[in-house]
Scaffold this motif. Structure first.
Motif, mmCIF file in Angstrom:
data_model
loop_
_atom_site.group_PDB
_atom_site.id
_atom_site.type_symbol
_atom_site.label_atom_id
_atom_site.label_comp_id
_atom_site.label_asym_id
_atom_site.label_seq_id
_atom_site.Cartn_x
_atom_site.Cartn_y
_atom_site.Cartn_z
ATOM 1 N N GLU A 33 0.853 -1.189 0.000
ATOM 2 C CA GLU A 33 0.000 0.000 0.000
ATOM 3 C C GLU A 33 0.889 1.239 0.000
ATOM 4 O OE1 GLU A 33 -4.058 -1.660 0.483
ATOM 5 O OE2 GLU A 33 -3.239 0.270 -0.097
ATOM 6 N N LYS A 69 -17.518 8.764 0.838
ATOM 7 C CA LYS A 69 -16.121 8.322 0.925
ATOM 8 C C LYS A 69 -15.221 9.540 0.749
ATOM 9 C CE LYS A 69 -16.766 3.664 -0.980
ATOM 10 N NZ LYS A 69 -16.318 2.726 -2.058
ATOM 11 N N TYR A 107 -14.858 6.484 5.513
ATOM 12 C CA TYR A 107 -16.076 5.933 4.920
ATOM 13 C C TYR A 107 -17.198 6.090 5.944
ATOM 14 C CZ TYR A 107 -19.087 1.876 3.589
ATOM 15 O OH TYR A 107 -20.118 1.018 3.262
ATOM 16 N N LEU A 167 -10.665 3.552 4.839
ATOM 17 C CA LEU A 167 -10.390 3.129 3.468
ATOM 18 C C LEU A 167 -8.883 3.078 3.247
ATOM 19 C CD1 LEU A 167 -12.995 5.376 1.613
ATOM 20 C CD2 LEU A 167 -13.119 2.898 1.817
ATOM 21 N N SER A 168 -8.403 1.959 2.734
ATOM 22 C CA SER A 168 -6.983 1.871 2.394
ATOM 23 C C SER A 168 -6.695 2.761 1.195
ATOM 24 C CB SER A 168 -6.621 0.423 2.057
ATOM 25 O OG SER A 168 -7.142 0.060 0.789
ATOM 26 N N ARG A 171 -9.886 -0.197 -0.347
ATOM 27 C CA ARG A 171 -10.507 -1.289 0.383
ATOM 28 C C ARG A 171 -11.101 -0.771 1.692
ATOM 29 N NH1 ARG A 171 -7.100 -4.586 2.372
ATOM 30 N NH2 ARG A 171 -5.185 -3.426 1.894
ATOM 31 N N VAL A 172 -12.309 -1.251 2.033
ATOM 32 C CA VAL A 172 -12.980 -0.866 3.281
ATOM 33 C C VAL A 172 -12.407 -1.701 4.409
ATOM 34 C CG1 VAL A 172 -15.180 -0.653 4.464
ATOM 35 C CG2 VAL A 172 -15.050 -0.258 2.000
ATOM 36 N N LEU A 173 -11.925 -1.008 5.466
ATOM 37 C CA LEU A 173 -11.259 -1.675 6.578
ATOM 38 C C LEU A 173 -11.803 -1.159 7.903
ATOM 39 C CD1 LEU A 173 -7.597 -1.179 5.338
ATOM 40 C CD2 LEU A 173 -8.944 -3.260 5.050
#
Length: 201
Positions: A72, A161, A171, A190-191, A195-197
Protein backbone atom coordinates in the motif's frame (compact mmCIF):
# COMPACT_ATOMS: atom_id res chain seq x y z
CA UNK A 1 105.68 7.45 -33.77
CA UNK A 2 104.88 3.83 -34.37
CA UNK A 3 104.12 3.33 -30.69
CA UNK A 4 101.75 6.38 -30.59
CA UNK A 5 99.86 5.18 -33.66
CA UNK A 6 99.43 1.77 -32.13
CA UNK A 7 98.10 3.31 -28.93
CA UNK A 8 95.53 5.41 -30.84
CA UNK A 9 94.39 2.33 -32.79
CA UNK A 10 94.01 0.35 -29.58
CA UNK A 11 92.03 3.22 -28.00
CA UNK A 12 89.69 3.44 -31.00
CA UNK A 13 89.04 -0.32 -30.94
CA UNK A 14 88.23 -0.16 -27.23
CA UNK A 15 85.84 2.78 -27.73
CA UNK A 16 84.03 1.03 -30.60
CA UNK A 17 83.70 -2.18 -28.60
CA UNK A 18 82.25 -0.26 -25.63
CA UNK A 19 79.77 1.51 -27.91
CA UNK A 20 78.80 -1.80 -29.53
CA UNK A 21 78.18 -3.48 -26.16
CA UNK A 22 76.11 -0.50 -25.00
CA UNK A 23 73.89 -0.69 -28.11
CA UNK A 24 73.45 -4.46 -27.75
CA UNK A 25 72.55 -4.10 -24.08
CA UNK A 26 69.94 -1.40 -24.78
CA UNK A 27 68.35 -3.44 -27.59
CA UNK A 28 68.12 -6.52 -25.36
CA UNK A 29 66.43 -4.52 -22.61
CA UNK A 30 63.83 -3.18 -25.06
CA UNK A 31 63.21 -6.68 -26.40
CA UNK A 32 62.63 -8.03 -22.91
CA UNK A 33 60.24 -5.20 -21.99
CA UNK A 34 58.18 -5.44 -25.19
CA UNK A 35 55.64 -8.32 -25.45
CA UNK A 36 56.07 -10.98 -28.07
CA UNK A 37 54.32 -10.22 -31.33
CA UNK A 38 51.92 -13.15 -31.01
CA UNK A 39 50.98 -12.49 -27.39
CA UNK A 40 48.06 -10.29 -26.30
CA UNK A 41 49.05 -7.11 -24.47
CA UNK A 42 48.65 -7.17 -20.73
CA UNK A 43 45.70 -5.11 -19.51
CA UNK A 44 44.59 -4.25 -16.03
CA UNK A 45 40.81 -4.47 -15.79
CA UNK A 46 38.84 -3.27 -12.81
CA UNK A 47 36.65 -5.93 -11.31
CA UNK A 48 33.00 -5.45 -12.26
CA UNK A 49 30.31 -5.93 -9.63
CA UNK A 50 26.55 -6.09 -10.28
CA UNK A 51 24.35 -4.68 -7.51
CA UNK A 52 20.62 -5.55 -7.41
CA UNK A 53 18.25 -2.67 -8.15
CA UNK A 54 16.14 -1.84 -5.03
CA UNK A 55 12.48 -2.81 -5.42
CA UNK A 56 9.63 -0.42 -4.55
CA UNK A 57 6.50 -2.52 -5.03
CA UNK A 58 3.92 0.16 -4.17
CA UNK A 59 5.79 3.06 -5.80
CA UNK A 60 5.76 5.37 -2.79
CA UNK A 61 9.50 6.07 -2.80
CA UNK A 62 10.35 3.72 0.10
CA UNK A 63 12.15 0.55 -0.99
CA UNK A 64 10.71 -2.78 0.10
CA UNK A 65 13.56 -3.53 2.51
CA UNK A 66 12.47 -0.57 4.66
CA UNK A 67 8.75 -0.45 3.78
CA UNK A 68 6.43 -1.70 6.52
CA UNK A 69 3.42 -1.45 4.16
CA UNK A 70 4.95 -2.57 0.89
CA UNK A 71 1.61 -3.38 -0.78
CA UNK A 72 0.00 0.00 0.00
CA UNK A 73 1.55 3.38 -0.92
CA UNK A 74 2.07 5.62 2.08
CA UNK A 75 3.30 9.10 2.96
CA UNK A 76 5.15 8.20 6.19
CA UNK A 77 8.88 7.49 6.39
CA UNK A 78 8.23 3.79 7.05
CA UNK A 79 6.14 3.54 3.87
CA UNK A 80 2.75 3.33 5.60
CA UNK A 81 -0.15 5.77 4.99
CA UNK A 82 -1.16 8.31 7.61
CA UNK A 83 -4.79 9.02 8.49
CA UNK A 84 -6.64 11.64 6.45
CA UNK A 85 -8.30 13.13 9.53
CA UNK A 86 -11.66 13.62 7.78
CA UNK A 87 -15.12 13.87 9.32
CA UNK A 88 -18.72 13.82 8.06
CA UNK A 89 -21.31 15.76 10.05
CA UNK A 90 -25.00 15.08 9.49
CA UNK A 91 -28.13 16.59 11.04
CA UNK A 92 -31.63 15.13 10.71
CA UNK A 93 -35.27 15.77 11.53
CA UNK A 94 -37.38 12.64 11.96
CA UNK A 95 -40.99 11.66 12.53
CA UNK A 96 -42.79 8.33 12.65
CA UNK A 97 -42.36 7.63 8.90
CA UNK A 98 -39.94 10.11 7.33
CA UNK A 99 -36.44 11.57 7.70
CA UNK A 100 -35.34 15.01 6.59
CA UNK A 101 -31.73 16.00 5.92
CA UNK A 102 -30.93 19.43 7.32
CA UNK A 103 -27.14 19.29 7.23
CA UNK A 104 -24.49 17.10 5.59
CA UNK A 105 -20.97 18.52 5.69
CA UNK A 106 -17.56 16.96 5.05
CA UNK A 107 -14.60 18.34 7.00
CA UNK A 108 -11.34 17.31 5.33
CA UNK A 109 -7.96 18.74 4.25
CA UNK A 110 -7.97 20.77 1.03
CA UNK A 111 -7.22 18.63 -2.02
CA UNK A 112 -9.22 15.61 -0.86
CA UNK A 113 -11.61 13.59 -3.02
CA UNK A 114 -15.23 13.14 -1.96
CA UNK A 115 -17.63 10.53 -3.37
CA UNK A 116 -21.35 10.70 -2.59
CA UNK A 117 -23.53 7.70 -3.44
CA UNK A 118 -27.24 7.27 -2.89
CA UNK A 119 -29.21 4.03 -3.14
CA UNK A 120 -32.65 2.78 -2.15
CA UNK A 121 -36.21 2.62 -3.43
CA UNK A 122 -36.12 6.14 -4.86
CA UNK A 123 -33.37 8.48 -6.00
CA UNK A 124 -32.49 10.75 -3.14
CA UNK A 125 -29.68 12.55 -5.00
CA UNK A 126 -29.95 14.17 -8.41
CA UNK A 127 -28.15 11.06 -9.66
CA UNK A 128 -26.78 7.98 -7.96
CA UNK A 129 -23.22 9.24 -7.62
CA UNK A 130 -21.44 12.59 -7.32
CA UNK A 131 -17.67 13.08 -7.17
CA UNK A 132 -15.72 16.10 -6.00
CA UNK A 133 -12.27 15.33 -7.34
CA UNK A 134 -10.38 17.97 -5.36
CA UNK A 135 -11.80 20.01 -2.51
CA UNK A 136 -10.93 23.70 -2.37
CA UNK A 137 -12.15 24.39 1.16
CA UNK A 138 -11.84 22.73 4.53
CA UNK A 139 -15.64 22.46 4.86
CA UNK A 140 -17.72 21.07 1.96
CA UNK A 141 -21.54 20.96 2.11
CA UNK A 142 -23.24 18.13 0.23
CA UNK A 143 -26.80 19.44 0.62
CA UNK A 144 -26.80 20.91 -2.90
CA UNK A 145 -26.80 17.38 -4.32
CA UNK A 146 -30.17 16.59 -2.69
CA UNK A 147 -33.43 17.85 -4.15
CA UNK A 148 -35.68 19.80 -1.84
CA UNK A 149 -37.53 19.25 0.44
CA UNK A 150 -34.93 16.51 1.24
CA UNK A 151 -37.48 14.30 3.00
CA UNK A 152 -37.15 10.52 2.55
CA UNK A 153 -38.65 7.24 3.67
CA UNK A 154 -36.84 4.46 5.46
CA UNK A 155 -34.21 2.09 4.00
CA UNK A 156 -32.41 4.69 1.91
CA UNK A 157 -28.61 4.70 1.99
CA UNK A 158 -26.31 7.71 1.80
CA UNK A 159 -22.65 6.76 1.45
CA UNK A 160 -19.75 9.22 1.65
CA UNK A 161 -16.12 8.32 0.93
CA UNK A 162 -13.32 10.79 1.58
CA UNK A 163 -9.85 9.93 0.23
CA UNK A 164 -6.48 11.44 -0.57
CA UNK A 165 -3.39 9.99 -2.20
CA UNK A 166 -1.23 7.79 0.06
CA UNK A 167 -3.51 8.29 3.08
CA UNK A 168 -6.02 6.22 5.02
CA UNK A 169 -9.42 7.50 3.89
CA UNK A 170 -12.79 7.75 5.62
CA UNK A 171 -16.08 5.93 4.92
CA UNK A 172 -19.47 6.80 6.41
CA UNK A 173 -22.89 5.37 5.55
CA UNK A 174 -26.29 6.57 6.75
CA UNK A 175 -29.44 4.47 6.48
CA UNK A 176 -32.83 6.08 7.14
CA UNK A 177 -35.45 4.31 9.28
CA UNK A 178 -38.88 4.80 10.82
CA UNK A 179 -40.13 5.24 14.35
CA UNK A 180 -38.73 8.70 15.04
CA UNK A 181 -35.22 7.31 14.92
CA UNK A 182 -32.22 9.01 13.37
CA UNK A 183 -30.47 7.11 10.58
CA UNK A 184 -28.10 4.31 11.52
CA UNK A 185 -24.43 5.13 11.03
CA UNK A 186 -21.63 2.89 9.79
CA UNK A 187 -18.08 4.24 9.92
CA UNK A 188 -15.05 2.56 8.39
CA UNK A 189 -11.60 3.41 7.05
CA UNK A 190 -10.39 3.13 3.47
CA UNK A 191 -6.98 1.87 2.39
CA UNK A 192 -5.11 3.91 -0.27
CA UNK A 193 -6.27 1.25 -2.75
CA UNK A 194 -9.93 1.80 -1.76
CA UNK A 195 -10.51 -1.29 0.38
CA UNK A 196 -12.98 -0.87 3.28
CA UNK A 197 -11.26 -1.68 6.58
CA UNK A 198 -12.03 -1.43 10.29
CA UNK A 199 -10.46 1.68 11.82
CA UNK A 200 -7.78 1.17 14.46
CA UNK A 201 -8.99 2.02 17.91
Amino acid sequence: MHHAAASRASYCRTAWLALLFAVIGTTSAIALAAPARGDAPLRTQAAQFEYPVPTDTDGDGVVDDFDFCRLEPGDLRNGCPSELNAEVRGRWQVNRLLTKITRLTVVTPIGSRIELRCSGRIKICGKREHVIYRTTHRFTSLLRYFKKPRIYRAHLNILIKVTKSEKVGYYKRYKTRTGRKAPTVTERCLSPAGRVLPCDG
